[in-house]
Design a protein around this motif. Structure first.
Motif, PDB file in Angstrom:
ATOM      1  N   GLU A 151       0.843  -1.187   0.000  1.00 11.18           N
ATOM      2  CA  GLU A 151       0.000   0.000   0.000  1.00 11.18           C
ATOM      3  C   GLU A 151       0.882   1.242   0.000  1.00 11.18           C
ATOM      4  N   LEU A 152       0.505   2.177  -0.827  1.00  9.30           N
ATOM      5  CA  LEU A 152       1.127   3.492  -0.840  1.00  9.30           C
ATOM      6  C   LEU A 152       0.133   4.452  -0.198  1.00  9.30           C
ATOM      7  N   VAL A 153       0.540   5.082   0.895  1.00 13.64           N
ATOM      8  CA  VAL A 153      -0.339   6.005   1.615  1.00 13.64           C
ATOM      9  C   VAL A 153       0.221   7.415   1.435  1.00 13.64           C
ATOM     10  N   VAL A 154      -0.478   8.231   0.673  1.00 15.40           N
ATOM     11  CA  VAL A 154       0.006   9.545   0.278  1.00 15.40           C
ATOM     12  C   VAL A 154      -0.756  10.633   1.021  1.00 15.40           C
ATOM     13  N   MET A 155      -0.019  11.577   1.625  1.00 15.28           N
ATOM     14  CA  MET A 155      -0.666  12.790   2.096  1.00 15.28           C
ATOM     15  C   MET A 155      -0.504  13.829   0.986  1.00 15.28           C
ATOM     16  N   GLY A 156      -1.632  14.271   0.445  1.00 16.03           N
ATOM     17  CA  GLY A 156      -1.551  15.279  -0.599  1.00 16.03           C
ATOM     18  C   GLY A 156      -2.862  15.419  -1.332  1.00 16.03           C
ATOM     19  N   GLY A 157      -2.945  16.482  -2.105  1.00 19.00           N
ATOM     20  CA  GLY A 157      -4.109  16.702  -2.943  1.00 19.00           C
ATOM     21  C   GLY A 157      -5.267  17.344  -2.201  1.00 19.00           C
ATOM     22  N   LEU A 190      -3.498   2.291  -3.457  1.00 17.85           N
ATOM     23  CA  LEU A 190      -3.034   3.648  -3.207  1.00 17.85           C
ATOM     24  C   LEU A 190      -4.113   4.362  -2.402  1.00 17.85           C
ATOM     25  N   THR A 191      -3.753   4.777  -1.205  1.00 24.29           N
ATOM     26  CA  THR A 191      -4.673   5.529  -0.357  1.00 24.29           C
ATOM     27  C   THR A 191      -4.209   6.977  -0.322  1.00 24.29           C
ATOM     28  N   LEU A 192      -5.088   7.874  -0.684  1.00 27.15           N
ATOM     29  CA  LEU A 192      -4.775   9.292  -0.735  1.00 27.15           C
ATOM     30  C   LEU A 192      -5.498  10.003   0.400  1.00 27.15           C
ATOM     31  N   VAL A 193      -4.739  10.736   1.203  1.00 27.34           N
ATOM     32  CA  VAL A 193      -5.302  11.494   2.320  1.00 27.34           C
ATOM     33  C   VAL A 193      -5.143  12.978   1.993  1.00 27.34           C
ATOM     34  N   PRO A 194      -6.175  13.600   1.430  1.00 27.26           N
ATOM     35  CA  PRO A 194      -6.084  14.999   1.004  1.00 27.26           C
ATOM     36  C   PRO A 194      -6.511  15.969   2.105  1.00 27.26           C
ATOM     37  N   LEU A 195      -6.469  17.246   1.762  1.00 24.35           N
ATOM     38  CA  LEU A 195      -6.877  18.277   2.711  1.00 24.35           C
ATOM     39  C   LEU A 195      -8.324  18.103   3.169  1.00 24.35           C
ATOM     40  N   HIS A 268     -11.140   7.593  -9.594  1.00 24.68           N
ATOM     41  CA  HIS A 268     -10.021   7.842 -10.493  1.00 24.68           C
ATOM     42  C   HIS A 268      -9.450   9.230 -10.214  1.00 24.68           C
ATOM     43  N   VAL A 269      -8.126   9.305 -10.022  1.00 27.00           N
ATOM     44  CA  VAL A 269      -7.461  10.566  -9.716  1.00 27.00           C
ATOM     45  C   VAL A 269      -6.369  10.824 -10.755  1.00 27.00           C
ATOM     46  N   THR A 270      -6.393  12.008 -11.327  1.00 32.44           N
ATOM     47  CA  THR A 270      -5.323  12.459 -12.205  1.00 32.44           C
ATOM     48  C   THR A 270      -4.789  13.782 -11.671  1.00 32.44           C
ATOM     49  N   VAL A 271      -3.614  14.185 -12.170  1.00 36.16           N
ATOM     50  CA  VAL A 271      -2.978  15.424 -11.717  1.00 36.16           C
ATOM     51  C   VAL A 271      -2.780  16.342 -12.900  1.00 36.16           C
ATOM     52  N   THR A 293     -10.880   4.190 -14.711  1.00 31.07           N
ATOM     53  CA  THR A 293     -10.699   3.105 -13.748  1.00 31.07           C
ATOM     54  C   THR A 293     -10.219   3.677 -12.416  1.00 31.07           C
ATOM     55  N   PRO A 294     -10.890   3.385 -11.310  1.00 33.32           N
ATOM     56  CA  PRO A 294     -10.444   3.913 -10.016  1.00 33.32           C
ATOM     57  C   PRO A 294      -9.003   3.499  -9.703  1.00 33.32           C
ATOM     58  N   ASN A 295      -8.202   4.449  -9.278  1.00 33.62           N
ATOM     59  CA  ASN A 295      -6.794   4.158  -8.966  1.00 33.62           C
ATOM     60  C   ASN A 295      -6.385   4.622  -7.574  1.00 33.62           C
ATOM     61  N   ALA A 296      -7.324   5.196  -6.815  1.00 38.20           N
ATOM     62  CA  ALA A 296      -6.979   5.674  -5.476  1.00 38.20           C
ATOM     63  C   ALA A 296      -8.175   5.582  -4.545  1.00 38.20           C
ATOM     64  N   HIS A 297      -7.901   5.170  -3.314  1.00 41.33           N
ATOM     65  CA  HIS A 297      -8.903   5.204  -2.257  1.00 41.33           C
ATOM     66  C   HIS A 297      -8.728   6.552  -1.551  1.00 41.33           C
ATOM     67  N   VAL A 298      -9.616   7.473  -1.840  1.00 41.27           N
ATOM     68  CA  VAL A 298      -9.472   8.854  -1.375  1.00 41.27           C
ATOM     69  C   VAL A 298     -10.244   9.063  -0.080  1.00 41.27           C
ATOM     70  N   ALA A 299      -9.560   9.590   0.917  1.00 47.29           N
ATOM     71  CA  ALA A 299     -10.202   9.901   2.195  1.00 47.29           C
ATOM     72  C   ALA A 299     -10.868  11.265   2.087  1.00 47.29           C
ATOM     73  N   PHE A 300     -12.189  11.267   2.142  1.00 44.63           N
ATOM     74  CA  PHE A 300     -12.923  12.523   2.081  1.00 44.63           C
ATOM     75  C   PHE A 300     -13.343  13.018   3.464  1.00 44.63           C
ATOM     76  N   SER A 301     -13.097  12.203   4.490  1.00 39.14           N
ATOM     77  CA  SER A 301     -13.384  12.639   5.851  1.00 39.14           C
ATOM     78  C   SER A 301     -12.428  11.947   6.811  1.00 39.14           C
ATOM     79  N   ALA A 302     -12.261  12.549   7.977  1.00 36.32           N
ATOM     80  CA  ALA A 302     -11.395  11.980   9.009  1.00 36.32           C
ATOM     81  C   ALA A 302     -11.939  12.368  10.385  1.00 36.32           C
ATOM     82  N   HIS A 303     -11.556  11.588  11.390  1.00 30.53           N
ATOM     83  CA  HIS A 303     -12.125  11.741  12.722  1.00 30.53           C
ATOM     84  C   HIS A 303     -11.076  12.289  13.686  1.00 30.53           C
TER      85      HIS A 303
END
Length: 316
Positions: A151-157, A190-195, A268-271, A293-303
């Motif tokens: 798993e790649l866990v990215v903070m960004g976006g 790929l898990t993306l943790v955005p703002l 699906h996430v592109t830059v 095709t979905p390529n990222a599990h994007v976190a849209f909320s956090a606790h």
């Protein structure tokens, strides 16, 4: 079994909290820390990383310096968050910690990542919480190394709004070509943790006081660093809360042991690497009839409560 990971950081205040959490949590086996230019220049991100590890008694942790600039751009032009070393600067050039006693390894971050991933007999977790320059360079040399990562866990976006521009979050904006390469590389997960998520997981002054009261080096350091973030956000009005601030990168390490800290959507996430207005934007296709095709599990909320409990327990 402890989860084995490598942190890739551009150490400012939030990276520091993530490093302490990953280095001290009993269910995480931090193998090494690689640094990249980002919040500050490479020399300072590396020095700051060493300071953090020294202050919590983890000088044994190897640190490897990586890329000093984006993979395709020099002196990236554009709007900045703040002026360096002012009231709005939540990081500062050097972290307010004792000078480093330890030293970085002679091997570069890219060499270390290549060797470690190539020789791995079990998949590892990569957690890049700065610009993705090191990770993209490794993939440019050997694209097959995605198979060594569980798993790649990215903070960004960001989806709703950026922080360095109206469209873009800093880590992706700082090296958009690297980010585009990483998102299209084909990682197993790929898990993306955005703002969008990290701005919901706020840490308050009262939480900082509780960490300081733990009486541990990590608790004291975390309290001081997060308080600096709160002061800077208060001066710059970067969030809609008072006496609180996000600690973006720590959400990623907390997620490794508490996946329930975030709620994700597979999209699906592109830059964007071309438009002068939206360069660095993470374009997240959340439409019901999305075609990519979905390529990222994007976190849209956090606790927030989960994050605070996780950090406090670990630093105790």
């Amino acid at each position: 079994m402890a989860r084995r990971l490598i942190l890739d950081v551009d150490t400012g205040t939030d990276d520091a909290v993530a490093i302490m959490h990953a280095a001290l949590h009993p269910d995480l086996e931090l193998l090494g820390v690689t640094t990249v230019s980002g919040n500050v220049g490479l020399a300072n991100t590396t020095d700051n990383t060493l300071r953090v590890l020294d202050v919590i008694g983890r000088s044994d942790m190897p640190v490897y310096a990586g890329l000093a600039h984006p993979i395709a751009r020099r002196g990236f032009p554009g709007q900045k968050h703040y002026e360096r070393d002012t009231a709005r600067d939540m990081h500062g050039t050097s972290l307010p910690l004792p000078e480093a006693r330890s030293q970085a390894q002679d091997v570069t971050a890219v060499e270390y990542l290549l060797e470690t991933l190539r020789s791995a007999t079990e998949q590892l977790t990569l957690v890049p919480v700065g610009p993705l320059s090191n990770i993209a360079t490794v993939l440019a040399i050997d694209p097959s190394l995605v198979d060594a990562v569980d798993e790649l866990v990215v903070m960004g976006g960001a989806h709703a709004h950026g922080n360095v521009t109206a469209s873009a979050e800093f880590n992706i904006w700082a090296d958009p070509e690297a980010a585009a390469m990483v998102f299209s590389a084909g990682f197993e997960r790929l898990t993306l943790v955005p703002l969008d998520a990290t701005h919901q997981a706020l840490v308050t002054r009262a939480n900082c006081a509780a960490m300081a009261a733990l009486g541990t080096p990590a608790g004291a350091a975390a309290a001081d660093l997060i308080t600096r973030r709160i002061d800077a956000y208060s001066a710059g009005s970067g969030i809609s809360a008072t006496d609180a601030a996000p600690v973006h990168d720590a959400v990623c390490t907390a997620y490794l042991v508490r996946p329930d800290i975030v709620s994700t959507q597979h999209v699906h996430v592109t830059v964007d690497t071309e438009s002068t207005l939206t360069v660095g934007r993470t374009v997240m296709d959340t439409r019901p009839n999305a075609t990519g095709t979905p390529n990222a599990h994007v976190a849209f909320s956090a606790h927030a409560a989960t994050l605070v409990a996780e950090l406090t327990n670990t630093f105790s």
